[in-house]
Design a protein around this motif. Structure first.
Motif, PDB file in Angstrom:
ATOM      1  N   LEU A 192      30.917  47.011  55.179  1.00 27.56           N
ATOM      2  CA  LEU A 192      32.177  47.317  54.940  1.00 27.56           C
ATOM      3  C   LEU A 192      33.323  46.725  55.562  1.00 27.56           C
ATOM      4  CD1 LEU A 192      33.370  50.614  53.734  1.00 27.56           C
ATOM      5  CD2 LEU A 192      34.981  49.567  55.495  1.00 27.56           C
ATOM      6  N   GLY A 193      33.162  46.001  56.528  1.00 22.73           N
ATOM      7  CA  GLY A 193      34.029  45.135  57.270  1.00 22.73           C
ATOM      8  C   GLY A 193      34.453  43.834  56.460  1.00 22.73           C
ATOM      9  N   GLU A 194      33.445  43.311  55.714  1.00 24.10           N
ATOM     10  CA  GLU A 194      33.645  42.327  54.748  1.00 24.10           C
ATOM     11  C   GLU A 194      34.035  42.749  53.490  1.00 24.10           C
ATOM     12  OE1 GLU A 194      29.889  40.072  55.031  1.00 24.10           O
ATOM     13  OE2 GLU A 194      29.846  39.922  56.884  1.00 24.10           O
ATOM     14  N   LEU A 195      34.172  43.895  53.203  1.00 23.42           N
ATOM     15  CA  LEU A 195      34.782  44.302  51.535  1.00 23.42           C
ATOM     16  C   LEU A 195      36.315  43.692  51.400  1.00 23.42           C
ATOM     17  CD1 LEU A 195      34.435  45.500  48.887  1.00 23.42           C
ATOM     18  CD2 LEU A 195      34.948  47.752  50.319  1.00 23.42           C
ATOM     19  N   HIS A 196      37.099  44.321  52.440  1.00 28.07           N
ATOM     20  CA  HIS A 196      38.501  43.894  52.524  1.00 28.07           C
ATOM     21  C   HIS A 196      38.780  42.635  52.925  1.00 28.07           C
ATOM     22  CE1 HIS A 196      37.994  48.475  52.029  1.00 28.07           C
ATOM     23  NE2 HIS A 196      38.608  48.285  51.054  1.00 28.07           N
ATOM     24  N   ARG A 197      39.912  42.228  52.603  1.00 30.04           N
ATOM     25  CA  ARG A 197      40.390  40.910  53.190  1.00 30.04           C
ATOM     26  C   ARG A 197      41.657  40.867  53.826  1.00 30.04           C
ATOM     27  NH1 ARG A 197      43.251  37.807  50.312  1.00 30.04           N
ATOM     28  NH2 ARG A 197      42.372  35.703  50.901  1.00 30.04           N
ATOM     29  N   LEU A 198      42.055  40.123  54.632  1.00 27.03           N
ATOM     30  CA  LEU A 198      43.464  39.732  55.143  1.00 27.03           C
ATOM     31  C   LEU A 198      44.124  38.936  54.020  1.00 27.03           C
ATOM     32  CD1 LEU A 198      42.920  39.284  58.887  1.00 27.03           C
ATOM     33  CD2 LEU A 198      43.840  41.383  57.821  1.00 27.03           C
ATOM     34  N   PRO A 199      45.464  39.215  54.169  1.00 31.81           N
ATOM     35  CA  PRO A 199      46.143  38.633  52.833  1.00 31.81           C
ATOM     36  C   PRO A 199      46.333  36.988  52.870  1.00 31.81           C
ATOM     37  CG  PRO A 199      47.865  39.493  54.436  1.00 31.81           C
ATOM     38  CD  PRO A 199      46.389  39.786  55.000  1.00 31.81           C
ATOM     39  N   ASP A 201      47.302  33.602  52.300  1.00 34.50           N
ATOM     40  CA  ASP A 201      47.919  32.856  51.169  1.00 34.50           C
ATOM     41  C   ASP A 201      47.724  33.550  49.748  1.00 34.50           C
ATOM     42  OD1 ASP A 201      45.803  31.411  50.737  1.00 34.50           O
ATOM     43  OD2 ASP A 201      46.723  29.565  50.955  1.00 34.50           O
ATOM     44  N   GLN A 202      46.739  34.568  49.730  1.00 36.14           N
ATOM     45  CA  GLN A 202      46.272  35.142  48.448  1.00 36.14           C
ATOM     46  C   GLN A 202      46.328  36.432  48.613  1.00 36.14           C
ATOM     47  OE1 GLN A 202      42.589  32.924  48.015  1.00 36.14           O
ATOM     48  NE2 GLN A 202      43.445  32.536  46.012  1.00 36.14           N
ATOM     49  N   PRO A 203      47.561  37.069  48.890  1.00 38.80           N
ATOM     50  CA  PRO A 203      47.645  38.600  48.968  1.00 38.80           C
ATOM     51  C   PRO A 203      47.219  39.470  47.729  1.00 38.80           C
ATOM     52  CG  PRO A 203      49.696  37.761  48.969  1.00 38.80           C
ATOM     53  CD  PRO A 203      48.872  36.513  48.921  1.00 38.80           C
ATOM     54  N   GLU A 204      47.223  38.652  46.492  1.00 40.68           N
ATOM     55  CA  GLU A 204      46.818  39.538  45.308  1.00 40.68           C
ATOM     56  C   GLU A 204      45.394  39.909  45.474  1.00 40.68           C
ATOM     57  OE1 GLU A 204      46.037  35.022  44.128  1.00 40.68           O
ATOM     58  OE2 GLU A 204      47.530  36.289  45.657  1.00 40.68           O
ATOM     59  N   LEU A 205      44.460  39.247  46.331  1.00 45.43           N
ATOM     60  CA  LEU A 205      43.013  39.636  46.252  1.00 45.43           C
ATOM     61  C   LEU A 205      42.982  40.568  47.437  1.00 45.43           C
ATOM     62  CD1 LEU A 205      41.575  36.096  46.046  1.00 45.43           C
ATOM     63  CD2 LEU A 205      41.815  37.883  44.347  1.00 45.43           C
ATOM     64  N   ASP A 206      42.689  41.995  47.309  1.00 43.87           N
ATOM     65  CA  ASP A 206      42.550  42.916  48.410  1.00 43.87           C
ATOM     66  C   ASP A 206      41.168  42.957  48.781  1.00 43.87           C
ATOM     67  OD1 ASP A 206      45.140  43.928  47.824  1.00 43.87           O
ATOM     68  OD2 ASP A 206      44.308  45.489  46.228  1.00 43.87           O
ATOM     69  N   THR A 207      40.114  42.554  47.958  1.00 46.01           N
ATOM     70  CA  THR A 207      38.831  42.451  48.461  1.00 46.01           C
ATOM     71  C   THR A 207      37.905  41.226  48.245  1.00 46.01           C
ATOM     72  OG1 THR A 207      37.732  43.219  46.371  1.00 46.01           O
ATOM     73  CG2 THR A 207      38.760  45.019  47.702  1.00 46.01           C
ATOM     74  N   THR A 208      36.820  40.872  48.674  1.00 50.02           N
ATOM     75  CA  THR A 208      35.887  39.897  48.186  1.00 50.02           C
ATOM     76  C   THR A 208      35.089  40.192  47.095  1.00 50.02           C
ATOM     77  OG1 THR A 208      34.091  40.912  49.631  1.00 50.02           O
ATOM     78  CG2 THR A 208      35.960  39.208  51.071  1.00 50.02           C
ATOM     79  N   LEU A 209      35.359  41.200  46.311  1.00 49.17           N
ATOM     80  CA  LEU A 209      34.430  41.527  45.254  1.00 49.17           C
ATOM     81  C   LEU A 209      35.071  40.343  44.145  1.00 49.17           C
ATOM     82  CD1 LEU A 209      34.316  45.417  44.911  1.00 49.17           C
ATOM     83  CD2 LEU A 209      32.712  43.796  45.971  1.00 49.17           C
ATOM     84  N   ALA A 210      34.191  40.026  43.358  1.00 53.43           N
ATOM     85  CA  ALA A 210      34.277  39.258  42.188  1.00 53.43           C
ATOM     86  C   ALA A 210      34.696  40.163  40.970  1.00 53.43           C
ATOM     87  CB  ALA A 210      33.138  38.160  41.721  1.00 53.43           C
TER      88      ALA A 210
END
Length: 332
Positions: A192-199, A201-210
């Motif tokens: 789960l710690g790899e699901l969400h991401r820090l912002p 320079d691409q804050p529009e991406l909340d997660t690592t999901l394609a």
């Protein structure tokens, strides 16, 4: 609200194929977050693929090559998960996190998968009249220099200072949950710690999901540290409010010494913040107020605060002290 097409998927595989093949498509489950964004025109999908009736609504034990524990279907409602006997007995932090979120009506509708994927409640993100890099990349971040009470103090960037709103995600991060995802290439698993991401320079991406990947389950490993766990949330009012800061923790103390500890913070970053430095500082130590304070301050050394959000640093530190001492039966 912008007009859109609606399709009800008959299987997880069909749902994935429908969304993956259409850049304008989104999954729809409980809808407690997405429908708000449709009304606000924060989200303007061209097609909604309904996955709410897929058979992903069971909580069951698993015992396989990945270990033992509890498998939670993505469509399990928040209220059902919070009330489940095994969750309450073996993963109390999860139950308490769910019960601290939203309202009873929303918990009856919201799903496990949807809860993890809800988007920030930053006031500028939800106001389409203001610049927001998360909503419109490159437009700027109105929260920097603006209203900052809910800003991140850890892991923020020059592009975004928004925080993740989920209570459940914080508890799952602390208890080493695994997310099971179905995509066009098949099934994959990620912590789960790899699901969400820090912002960044691409804050529009909340997660690592394609695009097109669908959460189908969450797995919680069986472990003693989960049994003695809890969740504590500080907010502006007693209910129906998002966290100013929150703490999910699990603890095993033997002969007065910390043998296992899990610690995650909410309301302070763009993702659930696993406090790994604090955990490492606590292992093998006698648990008392000063020890926990020092450990929390090591984790918070990287905090960057605006004037309005500076209160979050002592708040999350003190919540951590209170939570861990309470778990150890030594609350002062």
């Amino acid at each position: 609200m912008k007009p859109f097409d609606y399709v009800r998927a008959e299987s997880p595989e069909e749902a994935v194929a429908l969304v993956a093949g259409d850049p304008g498509a989104r999954f729809l489950a409980g809808g407690t977050n997405l429908v708000d964004h449709l009304k606000l025109r924060v989200a303007t999908p061209e097609r909604l693929v309904d996955v709410s009736r897929l058979p992903l609504d069971r909580v069951e034990a698993y015992d396989d090559e990945h270990g033992r524990g509890l498998r939670i279907g993505a469509n399990v409602r928040n209220s059902d998960l919070a009330a489940h006997p095994r969750v309450r007995a073996e993963y109390p932090a999860v139950s308490r996190a769910l019960l601290s979120g939203a309202s009873g009506q929303l918990r009856h509708q919201a799903t496990t998968g949807g809860n993890l994927l809800q988007r920030t409640r930053c006031v500028y993100f939800q106001d389409v009249t203001t610049p927001c890099n998360k909503r419109e990349p490159g437009s700027g971040c109105s929260a920097i220099g603006g209203y900052g009470r809910y800003q991140a103090v850890l892991g923020a960037s020059e592009s975004c200072v928004a925080t993740h709103p989920s209570d459940l995600a914080v508890a799952l991060a602390a208890l080493d949950a695994t997310v099971v995802v179905l995509g066009p290439e098949g099934e994959r698993r990620l912590p789960l710690g790899e699901l969400h991401r820090l912002p960044g320079d691409q804050p529009e991406l909340d997660t690592t999901l394609a695009h097109g990947e669908l959460i189908i389950a969450v797995e919680l490993p069986e472990q003693a540290v989960a049994v003695r766990s809890t969740y504590l949330k500080a907010r502006d009012r007693a209910s129906y409010a998002f966290a100013l800061a929150s703490v999910a923790a699990g603890l095993v103390v033997e002969d007065g010494v910390v043998r296992e500890v899990r610690l995650a913070w909410g309301g302070v970053a763009h993702k659930p913040w696993r406090a790994a430095r604090a955990e490492a500082a606590l292992l093998g130590r006698t648990l008392d107020e000063e020890t926990v304070r020092e450990a929390a301050e090591q984790e918070l050394a990287a905090a960057r605060v605006a004037e309005e959000s500076a209160f979050k640093v002592p708040l999350v530190r003190n919540l951590t002290i209170h939570t861990l001492l309470t778990l150890a039966g030594e609350d002062r």
